[in-house]
Design an enzyme around this catalytic site. Sequence first.
Site, PDB file in Angstrom:
ATOM      1  N   LYS A   1      95.439   9.735  85.651  1.00 63.29           N
ATOM      2  CA  LYS A   1      94.678   9.523  84.422  1.00 63.29           C
ATOM      3  C   LYS A   1      95.503  10.005  83.230  1.00 63.29           C
ATOM      4  O   LYS A   1      95.910  11.159  83.169  1.00 63.29           O
ATOM      5  CB  LYS A   1      93.362  10.290  84.491  1.00 63.29           C
ATOM      6  CG  LYS A   1      92.528  10.260  83.211  1.00 63.29           C
ATOM      7  CD  LYS A   1      91.290  11.154  83.336  1.00 63.29           C
ATOM      8  CE  LYS A   1      90.596  11.331  82.005  1.00 63.29           C
ATOM      9  NZ  LYS A   1      89.450  12.272  82.080  1.00 63.29           N
TER      10      LYS A   1
ATOM     11  N   ASP B   1      90.854  13.093  74.217  1.00 60.26           N
ATOM     12  CA  ASP B   1      89.512  12.595  74.483  1.00 60.26           C
ATOM     13  C   ASP B   1      88.514  13.223  73.518  1.00 60.26           C
ATOM     14  O   ASP B   1      88.154  14.396  73.648  1.00 60.26           O
ATOM     15  CB  ASP B   1      89.118  12.913  75.930  1.00 60.26           C
ATOM     16  CG  ASP B   1      87.727  12.402  76.272  1.00 60.26           C
ATOM     17  OD1 ASP B   1      87.223  11.527  75.547  1.00 60.26           O
ATOM     18  OD2 ASP B   1      87.159  12.876  77.270  1.00 60.26           O
TER      19      ASP B   1
ATOM     20  N   LYS C   1      82.135  14.634  71.787  1.00 58.06           N
ATOM     21  CA  LYS C   1      82.111  15.991  72.307  1.00 58.06           C
ATOM     22  C   LYS C   1      81.867  16.985  71.175  1.00 58.06           C
ATOM     23  O   LYS C   1      82.306  16.759  70.038  1.00 58.06           O
ATOM     24  CB  LYS C   1      83.462  16.347  72.950  1.00 58.06           C
ATOM     25  CG  LYS C   1      83.836  15.582  74.193  1.00 58.06           C
ATOM     26  CD  LYS C   1      85.212  16.027  74.672  1.00 58.06           C
ATOM     27  CE  LYS C   1      85.673  15.239  75.879  1.00 58.06           C
ATOM     28  NZ  LYS C   1      84.901  15.582  77.087  1.00 58.06           N
TER      29      LYS C   1
ATOM     30  N   ASP D   1      93.737  16.201  78.861  1.00 61.44           N
ATOM     31  CA  ASP D   1      93.031  15.150  79.592  1.00 61.44           C
ATOM     32  C   ASP D   1      93.980  14.107  80.161  1.00 61.44           C
ATOM     33  O   ASP D   1      93.547  13.206  80.874  1.00 61.44           O
ATOM     34  CB  ASP D   1      91.969  14.499  78.697  1.00 61.44           C
ATOM     35  CG  ASP D   1      90.753  14.052  79.483  1.00 61.44           C
ATOM     36  OD1 ASP D   1      90.528  14.588  80.584  1.00 61.44           O
ATOM     37  OD2 ASP D   1      90.017  13.168  79.011  1.00 61.44           O
TER      38      ASP D   1
ATOM     39  N   ASP E   1      81.951   9.072  77.023  1.00 62.66           N
ATOM     40  CA  ASP E   1      82.741  10.235  77.418  1.00 62.66           C
ATOM     41  C   ASP E   1      83.072  10.220  78.905  1.00 62.66           C
ATOM     42  O   ASP E   1      83.733  11.123  79.401  1.00 62.66           O
ATOM     43  CB  ASP E   1      82.003  11.528  77.044  1.00 62.66           C
ATOM     44  CG  ASP E   1      82.924  12.739  77.031  1.00 62.66           C
ATOM     45  OD1 ASP E   1      84.153  12.545  76.956  1.00 62.66           O
ATOM     46  OD2 ASP E   1      82.418  13.875  77.109  1.00 62.66           O
TER      47      ASP E   1
ATOM     48  N   GLU F   1      85.114   8.093  80.229  1.00 59.65           N
ATOM     49  CA  GLU F   1      86.132   7.061  80.034  1.00 59.65           C
ATOM     50  C   GLU F   1      87.213   7.073  81.094  1.00 59.65           C
ATOM     51  O   GLU F   1      87.829   6.047  81.376  1.00 59.65           O
ATOM     52  CB  GLU F   1      86.766   7.210  78.641  1.00 59.65           C
ATOM     53  CG  GLU F   1      87.906   8.210  78.521  1.00 59.65           C
ATOM     54  CD  GLU F   1      87.505   9.658  78.827  1.00 59.65           C
ATOM     55  OE1 GLU F   1      88.373  10.415  79.319  1.00 59.65           O
ATOM     56  OE2 GLU F   1      86.344  10.021  78.585  1.00 59.65           O
TER      57      GLU F   1
ATOM     58  N   ARG G   1      87.183   7.362  84.331  1.00 58.95           N
ATOM     59  CA  ARG G   1      86.926   6.507  85.496  1.00 58.95           C
ATOM     60  C   ARG G   1      87.100   5.024  85.150  1.00 58.95           C
ATOM     61  O   ARG G   1      87.416   4.220  86.026  1.00 58.95           O
ATOM     62  CB  ARG G   1      85.537   6.793  86.050  1.00 58.95           C
ATOM     63  CG  ARG G   1      84.382   6.453  85.131  1.00 58.95           C
ATOM     64  CD  ARG G   1      83.083   7.137  85.519  1.00 58.95           C
ATOM     65  NE  ARG G   1      83.149   8.569  85.260  1.00 58.95           N
ATOM     66  CZ  ARG G   1      82.161   9.420  85.536  1.00 58.95           C
ATOM     67  NH1 ARG G   1      81.039   8.979  86.094  1.00 58.95           N
ATOM     68  NH2 ARG G   1      82.291  10.710  85.276  1.00 58.95           N
TER      69      ARG G   1
END
Length: 466
Positions: free
Chosen positions: A233, A238, A245, A256, A315, A317, A319
């Site tokens: 990933k 993010d 967030k 992230d 949030d 995202e 996956r």
Amino acid sequence: MFDHIIASEKSTNPVRITAIAETGFKDWLGKQSDAHQAWIAANGYDGKRGTHLALPGENGTCQAIVLGYVDDAKTLWDFAGLPTALSAGDYALADDVTSNDALCEKAVLGLYLGGYHFDRYRKSDASTAKRVLFAVPTNDAAKRAENIARGIGLARDLINVPANDMGPAELEAAARRLGEEFGAKVTSIIGDDLTKRNFPAIYAVGKGSDRDPRLIDMHWGDEDAPKITLVGKGVCFDTGGYDLKPSSNMLLMKKDMGGSAQVLGLARMIMTAEIPVRLRVLIPAVENMVSGKAYRPSDILQTRKGITVEVGNTDAEGRLVLADALTEAATENPEMLLDFATLTGAARVALGLGLPALFSNDDDLANGLMENGMALHDPMWRLPLWDDYRPMLDSKAADMNNISGSPYGGAIIAALFLDRFAEGAKSWAHIDLMAWNPTARPGRPEGGEAQGIRAAFKLIADRYGK
């Protein structure tokens, strides 16, 4: 990164570091000179693991360093405290360490990691810096340790760089530098071309940023060798998207992309060791930002697999971008498919920060990763792909949702989502990790961290090595 390590032939008359097993300390003590016994008693030194004492020589010089250790999975951390704890000087491992292949590898790895530092953005005064150098041997054990340390160091460095200097393009550049070093082929699909090449979910998540999303693709090794594919990933920052967030939760979101850092570090280990595999590394690199182009809650996204996904939360995202990458990876039916991702807070609630969650469709793969992780103190813990939870991803508007309506079992729900897209891979494992040390410990400074890649490397080396 590791400027405290030098080759043994470049050091003259270093202070030797001798290692004493906790259980053998009393026997060793009885063989020392009266002066050293008195010195050890005066300092209250009892040889406990990870503790050390300088033994005096003539004219107040340091004759040797004694280090207590326990021969187990944590041995490397016993040595890892030395680079920051010792006084300035030149040091080297004594023969009792270098002659023991297993102990030597752990010791050298501990010395490497114990002196790791990330100072790209800090000015240092070389005139006042403490100069501690370790001359490591040139045997095979030390070379193996160096390989692992440099893979870990690469992962840590990439995570530690802030997002203003580590966007999708910079992550691609890092992959290309690694590829050039080892003769790997690196290509990328960027921006609007993602939709033309049928990677719509990656594009949908990344289009909200001014920095173009991309899919980074690295190939290395003989095409006829067993296929090993790594997916990481690469969400370089993010914000949470429109499901924004809180500011406090954004402070660590430079990490992230930690999954991509893991797979590049692991790839470095594999290529350095010249393991005869056909290695492929796939990194969906994006930023999850808020803008007029950003995707929204309740949007329905297309995916490479043809499954439509309703966005229950922007949030979630990671996956989504992994879905397209895993679909592509599974089409080649690799012998082993591993994905690493800083995916869910739920995994951290369940297992804490230092224990990644492991999911797999292959018991042999999962058991191998767990066993190697425990043996190397690079642990992960298996959670189930629990079939009864699959309906929690149902959507009335699309083939599935990207989240569940329940606040429970979030790490399992995320893994079940990915499982739909890894379908077809006969041996797949998903590692949901923190990729960050919140506090410093010997060999594990505060900041970006590699988790699970030592265990994965050992498994791959054992299965496919020469």
